[in-house]
Scaffold this motif. Structure first.
Motif, mmCIF file in Angstrom:
data_model
loop_
_atom_site.group_PDB
_atom_site.id
_atom_site.type_symbol
_atom_site.label_atom_id
_atom_site.label_comp_id
_atom_site.label_asym_id
_atom_site.label_seq_id
_atom_site.Cartn_x
_atom_site.Cartn_y
_atom_site.Cartn_z
ATOM 1 N N GLY A 160 0.813 -1.205 0.000
ATOM 2 C CA GLY A 160 0.000 0.000 0.000
ATOM 3 C C GLY A 160 0.849 1.257 0.000
ATOM 4 O O GLY A 160 2.067 1.208 0.192
ATOM 5 N N THR A 161 0.206 2.400 -0.191
ATOM 6 C CA THR A 161 0.920 3.667 -0.356
ATOM 7 C C THR A 161 0.437 4.708 0.642
ATOM 8 O O THR A 161 -0.762 4.863 0.871
ATOM 9 N N PHE A 162 1.399 5.415 1.195
ATOM 10 C CA PHE A 162 1.143 6.574 2.050
ATOM 11 C C PHE A 162 1.514 7.811 1.260
ATOM 12 O O PHE A 162 2.652 7.955 0.806
ATOM 13 N N VAL A 163 0.559 8.721 1.049
ATOM 14 C CA VAL A 163 0.801 9.990 0.347
ATOM 15 C C VAL A 163 0.700 11.109 1.363
ATOM 16 O O VAL A 163 -0.317 11.251 2.040
ATOM 17 N N CYS A 164 1.765 11.899 1.449
ATOM 18 C CA CYS A 164 1.842 12.903 2.513
ATOM 19 C C CYS A 164 2.384 14.224 1.990
ATOM 20 O O CYS A 164 3.328 14.252 1.191
ATOM 21 N N SER A 165 1.782 15.307 2.435
ATOM 22 C CA SER A 165 2.367 16.641 2.265
ATOM 23 C C SER A 165 2.586 17.197 3.668
ATOM 24 O O SER A 165 1.683 17.103 4.511
ATOM 25 N N VAL A 166 3.765 17.758 3.915
ATOM 26 C CA VAL A 166 4.080 18.193 5.274
ATOM 27 C C VAL A 166 5.096 19.332 5.247
ATOM 28 O O VAL A 166 6.085 19.277 4.513
ATOM 29 N N PRO A 167 4.870 20.406 6.016
ATOM 30 C CA PRO A 167 5.888 21.449 6.157
ATOM 31 C C PRO A 167 7.168 20.831 6.705
ATOM 32 O O PRO A 167 7.139 20.106 7.710
ATOM 33 N N THR A 168 8.292 21.120 6.039
ATOM 34 C CA THR A 168 9.547 20.433 6.343
ATOM 35 C C THR A 168 10.705 21.423 6.382
ATOM 36 O O THR A 168 10.893 22.204 5.436
ATOM 37 N N LEU A 169 11.459 21.378 7.443
ATOM 38 C CA LEU A 169 12.625 22.252 7.572
ATOM 39 C C LEU A 169 13.746 21.781 6.646
ATOM 40 O O LEU A 169 13.928 20.579 6.430
ATOM 41 N N GLY A 170 14.473 22.755 6.101
ATOM 42 C CA GLY A 170 15.652 22.430 5.313
ATOM 43 C C GLY A 170 15.449 22.432 3.816
ATOM 44 O O GLY A 170 16.386 22.117 3.075
ATOM 45 N N ILE A 171 14.245 22.804 3.334
ATOM 46 C CA ILE A 171 14.028 22.821 1.885
ATOM 47 C C ILE A 171 13.712 24.222 1.352
ATOM 48 O O ILE A 171 13.721 24.437 0.151
#
Length: 232
Positions: free
Chosen positions: A168-179
């Motif tokens: 199965g697949t996990f699709v995630c959008s998340v605020p991320t430090l370092g980009i």
């Protein structure tokens, strides 16, 4: 889909499945998001994404559409679904389950779900840290800009992996430090006073690997990272 018996939906179309005990942090989130349910979508579009995440709201939708449209006739769990924004990017052939801790947010999600006309849809008032579904119950788990807000995000990620089927697949959008440097500068101040998580790509990769999820970076949009993680 799972080996538990769900209660019947209430008059608003919401299934009550909240565990009895919540952390102080979760109680706070529940109250806050309840207050902002009516303006949440507008706040995301005109304030949170462009000003805090330093992201283009239109591109956010385009990226999620690209990631989610290929999934059809799947058993989908939308964790911390809020008002159900991610439904817009899912094919209506799917069997959709929306899970959120805020009842007022879910009421708005129910209205969107009825317009979408999925093959099947249900909306559950529950906790992302304790979703109570059976192991391997879902083909796809979605989490749209929510992981950083969940007090025990490590537990929520572990539960995501547990309820995903093998492959199965996990699709995630998340605020991320370092980009994105602009986002980093703003986010570090918010973290200090708001209790949100400051996740990095390395931390996300390690947490996914610990839960037998193979993370594949899909795109960046300001400070938001978009990734897919397959369960092996």
């Amino acid at each position: 889909m799972e080996n538990i018996t769900l209660p019947a939906p209430d008059p608003n179309g919401i299934i009550p499945l909240s565990p009895g005990a919540l952390s102080a942090e979760n109680h706070g989130h529940k109250k806050s998001f309840g207050h902002f349910a009516l303006i949440y979508d507008l706040a995301q579009k005109y304030w949170v994404r462009p000003r805090i995440h330093k992201a283009d709201p239109r591109r956010h939708g385009e990226i999620l559409s690209n990631m989610l449209k290929p999934f059809q006739t799947c058993r989908v769990l939308d964790v911390a679904c809020g008002t159900g924004a991610a439904m817009a990017y899912l094919d209506k052939s799917n069997h959709y389950t929306g899970l959120d801790l805020s009842y007022p947010m879910l009421k708005r999600a129910v209205k969107k779900g009825r317009k979408k006309k999925f093959a099947a849809a249900r909306f559950i008032h529950g906790n992302a840290e304790e979703p109570l579904f059976a192991k391997g119950a879902f083909d796809l788990v979605v989490m749209d800009t929510a992981l950083h807000l969940i007090p025990d995000c490590a537990k929520a990620l572990a539960e995501t992996a547990r309820v995903l089927k093998h492959g199965g697949t996990f699709v995630c959008s998340v605020p991320t430090l370092g980009i994105d440097a602009r986002f980093d500068a703003r986010w570090k101040g918010i973290m200090a006073r708001s209790g949100v998580h400051g996740l990095t790509l390395e931390e996300l990769e390690r947490a996914c690997a610990d839960n037998h999820l193979s993370l594949s970076r899909h795109a960046n949009n300001g400070g938001i990272l978009y990734f897919l993680a397959r369960k092996g």
